[in-house]
Design a protein around this motif. Structure first.
Motif: not given
Length: 954
Positions: A183-206
């Motif tokens: 019951s020691d050495g606790k580790e916790s993590s949380a993450s969020m990832t958001l992404g997509g394309t725009f201009e008909g696929g000519r651009g992408s961002a994450v």
């Protein structure tokens, strides 16, 4: 464990109960027609075959392992030698984590992000992997055959390339929690990832953001680390050393009984009990001179040495696992204006803090406290003894551990950011270009607690009124007398240090076909790059030499490095579709690096790739590399250091030097250096020497050559195997001679001082404390004096078996057999082969075999994996250089077993859970060790752990 695609070649050998060690290799799918770049070469190829041993770890494999930090996972790979990690406390990396390929040192491999240099955090530009956001990692590619021509002349042992998510669409959330069965050495993590394309696929961002937190564990929480395995002569209640000006035996007998205590009180002098009375500290190995009259708490006793002699048990006050809190963000974007111009940009920033904690500051002894006989707090017993000396008015040396000030804490905040802007596109014909600029900045703020101001303590000790005129209540150093808050503030120092590293990179490449040959197109890449590194370390003014004890003394370090590189690489197709040759090609490359400090150096590359048929492929080649010295190696000013010196002093009365054929000459030399060291009952007073380290502006670059030769087999789509031989020869290696070797060469080790002359060059590198005979002021300067030759075989196997309606099984094994690891510190030194040994410094565990075998069962939405990891037995590195296996112990072979499961509740939501170190295998203990009686980076110090995780994609 390591995912292979259709044409993948994992490393061969069923490890099972054999326990093999590292190996790896991976190929890309031949069904893909697009041109793919594999780490190790800058030229994209349609067959995308690797010409050197390489392994790929995916983000999903990281998650399923239950390991939250990338560094901990990579340290389980057989080709990675576990060095300083984010858990390391003493020695500490201040929460940073470095990757060490092949055991050549973290400063001899490169860490890349998408094939570009990541932002470093040290004077050598070494990258802290904590700064790489885990949630955005798509995969990690590790190549260990050398990669200097492709990425930089300093990639001596290879590169670790983090490939980040790019064409990500949607939203992904992930959460993870892990803790031990205690019951020691606790580790916790949380993450969020958001992404997509725009201009008909000519651009992408994450965009991604993540958070991680780890709780601390102290050494007292584990049985294996609760007791000190090394001795100390500095205690919380203090002690005095009389040296050669000892009281009469009659006076000593009058206090401790007839013939029970030495005239000097024992190996650590006369100790003080909490009430200020004296006790005899004893002499190791002398049953008639044991500890006498000790009245302190049992918790202070280091039981390994008791009752022969007294040593303080400092281990419970040390951190075993450092607490850490980290958050990071990463974003990238690209947009195709047209086929000739596709600009891109990325930015990442990581903030994290970690705290190391050592036992309270030991001060005195070699740091020079002296008590006058007029000190008002001296007890009647102490006055009686001091009055019975030949010189009764002489001062007496004094040492004390300042528990009242608390532990030595180092709280570090790191801010590391890097931005990249660039553009790529097509040029004339099939040629393409890539041009980018990178700016990175790393800032480390360190706040130290528990330091002791030496001059102020001495002033209090000297004061006729006991220091009451300097701070309220004065300072009674003898016993467990309380210290007022005012006096604590007066003698303590909260030091604040600032480290700033700035890295600037500009690089441009052009790639394309040069000429069409009968066997295919000869493709080439040409490039120019500039890299500048500025390093500035500003220590607290209170950390000047001679002013403080606690953490090491520090002086400012500032320097700049700049490199201009020209490089080229070409893939030359030689034969295709002739008998015994489906394809045969050669890759040649060269790089010229120009440093304003060390001049021009060049590196080369020649590799071959021979596909005999669809089943058998042969690969290999030779490469060279050059590593220039870094800022701290060049410019660091002289500062104190405390190198490991366990059972190493030739003057110790039971050492092989004092009992061997030259015993008389050895004792005479010991006596010349210090009357105490030459005494009949002398035992070295500490497991650390008092040393001095400094930079050397005359250093020149290191040079290395590497060679690989391998065989890739893929008889079916579901079975692949590889075997790769590798070797690296490093010459003119920048290194310093270790403390035991320096001192022992003064006593004719390696034939370095046959006349046992006190003026010998090795004897001039150190002196001795006149009060206890210990080694002090030992000078360790790095020079281009060392060499190292390593070689071995990487093996691997990847096999998938369909069970039809019952699912499928997959086995993946990776292993490395290390043939040799020969090292020579100077031309005078013998060549020692350290294969199968473990040392007392980080990154020195070199098992002959190291391996992992994963078995994965998949059925529909359920996946269950059993991972078995093996570390071969090791002898202590001290025995390789001539030490006794009785006092220098090694480690037994070790297996770790992890089990995990993953289940897709829906197409969007997946849960995972598992148990790491299923059998609760305890760390292997050995002596002398790195820390905590073991090597915490090589062996698991936490024990059995449980984890759960949740991943949601929308």
């Amino acid at each position: 464990m390591f995912k292979r695609n259709a044409r993948s070649a994992a490393v061969a050998a069923l490890i099972g109960t054999l326990g093999a060690t590292s190996a790896f290799a991976q190929e890309a799918d031949t069904q893909k027609l697009e041109r793919i770049e594999i780490t190790g070469s800058r030229i994209k190829k349609s067959d995308a075959t690797a010409e050197s041993p390489i392994v790929t770890v995916t983000a999903e494999e990281l998650r399923q392992s239950g390991i939250v930090t990338v560094e901990q996972f990579l340290n389980t790979l057989p080709q990675v030698t576990a060095g300083l990690s984010s858990q390391s406390n003493n020695p500490s990396s201040n929460g940073r984590a470095f990757i060490d390929l092949r055991g050549l040192g973290s400063n001899r491999n490169l860490v890349l992000i998408n094939g570009r240099r990541a932002m470093g955090s040290t004077g050598g530009g070494t990258v802290d992997t904590n700064t790489i956001p885990t949630s955005l990692i798509e995969r990690v590619e590790v190549i260990t055959g050398g990669a200097a021509t492709a990425y930089g002349a300093d990639a001596v042992s290879g590169v670790v390339n983090f490939i980040m998510k790019k064409n990500f669409k949607g939203l992904e959330l992930d959460a993870h929690h892990r803790m031990t069965d205690r019951s020691d050495g606790k580790e916790s993590s949380a993450s969020m990832t958001l992404g997509g394309t725009f201009e008909g696929g000519r651009g992408s961002a994450v965009f991604g953001a993540s958070f991680f937190k780890r709780d601390s564990i102290y050494k007292g929480a584990r049985e294996f680390s609760a007791q000190a395995s090394t001795s100390t002569t500095i205690f919380p209640n203090g002690s005095i050393g009389v040296g050669t000006n000892a009281p009469s035996q009659a006076a000593v007998d009058g206090i401790f009984g007839a013939n029970k205590c030495n005239q000097n009180g024992g190996a650590a002098g006369f100790g003080f009990n909490p009430d200020g009375t004296l006790f005899c500290t004893g002499v190791a190995g002398n049953a008639t001179r044991e500890v006498v009259n000790y009245r302190g708490p049992e918790s202070h006793i280091a039981t390994r040495f008791y009752p022969d002699n007294f040593s303080y048990n400092f281990e419970p006050d040390n951190a075993l696992v450092l607490p850490m809190e980290r958050w990071s963000v990463y974003s990238s974007m690209d947009y195709e204006v047209n086929k000739n111009f596709r600009p891109y940009a990325s930015f990442q920033f990581t903030n994290y803090n970690a705290q190391s904690e050592l036992a309270p500051t030991p001060a005195g002894g070699t740091t020079g406290f002296f008590v006058p006989v007029t000190n008002p707090f001296l007890s009647a017993e102490a006055r009686t003894l001091l009055a019975a000396r030949d010189n009764p008015t002489a001062t007496v040396s004094f040492s004390k551990r300042f528990n009242a000030l608390g532990g030595r804490t180092s709280y570090n905040t790191h801010d590391v950011g890097q931005g990249i802007v660039g553009a790529s596109g097509e040029l004339l014909g099939d040629w393409t270009y890539d041009l980018y600029a990178s700016y990175g900045r790393s800032v480390q703020n360190e706040s130290q607690g528990g330091n002791v101001r030496l001059p102020r303590v001495q002033a209090l000790i000297n004061a006729a009124d006991g220091g009451a005129s300097l701070c309220a209540g004065g300072f009674n150093p003898f016993g467990d007398a309380p210290i007022s808050v005012e006096c604590q503030k007066y003698i303590s120092l909260e030091a604040k240090n600032l480290t700033t590293v700035v890295q600037k990179v500009i690089e441009g490449t052009v790639t394309g076909p040069v000429v069409q040959l009968p066997a295919g197109s000869l493709d080439a890449v040409f490039g120019l790059s500039y890299r500048g590194l500025d390093y500035d370390f500003k220590p607290d003014s209170g950390l000047q030499p001679g002013q403080v004890a606690g953490f090491n003394e520090q002086n400012p370090v500032k320097g700049e490095l700049a490199f201009k590189d020209v490089f080229a690489e070409a893939v030359i197709p030689l034969l295709r579709n002739v008998p015994l040759v489906k394809s045969l090609s050669a890759t040649v490359g060269a790089r010229v690096s120009d440093s304003k400090l060390t001049g021009k150096d060049s590196s080369f590359k020649l590799t071959m790739d021979w596909a005999i048929n669809n089943t058998v492929r042969v690969r290999g080649g030779a490469q060279s590399a050059v590593r220039a010295p870094n800022v701290t190696e060049l410019f660091a000013p002289p500062v104190n250091n405390f190198p490991t010196f366990t059972n190493a002093d030739p003057c110790t009365n039971t050492s092989s030097y004092r009992t061997g054929a030259s015993a008389a000459q050895v004792r005479a030399l010991c006596t010349t250096q210090s009357a105490v060291a030459g005494a009949a009952g002398y035992v070295q007073p500490s497991s650390q020497a008092n040393g001095i380290t400094a930079g050397n502006p005359d250093l020149m670059p290191e040079k290395s050559k590497s060679f690989t030769a391998g065989l890739v087999l893929q008889p079916t789509r579901d079975l692949s195997a590889t075997i790769d031989y590798w070797s690296i020869d490093l010459k003119e290696k920048i290194d310093a001679v270790d403390a035991p070797t320096i001192v022992q060469r003064c006593f004719n080790r390696d034939g370095a001082n046959p006349n046992f002359s006190p003026t010998n060059e090795w004897c001039q590198l150190f002196s001795r404390d006149p009060n206890n005979g210990g080694v002090i002021k030992l000078v360790q300067l790095s020079r281009n004096q060392a060499s190292q030759k390593i070689s071995g075989i990487d093996l691997g196997l990847d096999y998938a078996l369909s069970l039809q309606q019952l699912g499928s099984l997959r086995w993946n094994a990776v292993a490395t057999w290390t043939e040799k690891n020969k090292q020579q510190t100077t031309v005078l030194s013998p060549v020692n082969d350290f294969v199968g040994s473990i040392g007392s410094t980080t990154g020195t565990a070199i098992p002959k075999w190291r391996a992992s075998l994963s078995t994965t069962y998949s059925w529909g939405d359920l996946s269950v994996q059993l991972l078995n990891r093996y570390i071969d037995k090791m002898v202590n590195a001290e025995t390789v250089t001539g030490g006794s296996p009785v006092t220098n112990t090694g480690t037994a072979a070790t297996w770790y077993h992890d089990i995990s499961a993953r289940y897709a509740i829906t197409k969007s939501i997946t849960v995972r859970a598992g148990v790491s170190n299923l059998a609760d295998q305890q760390p292997r203990l050995y002596s002398p060790n790195v820390q905590a009686n073991t090597d915490p980076s090589t062996f698991d110090v936490l024990g059995r752990r449980y984890f759960v995780g949740l991943n949601a994609k929308f």
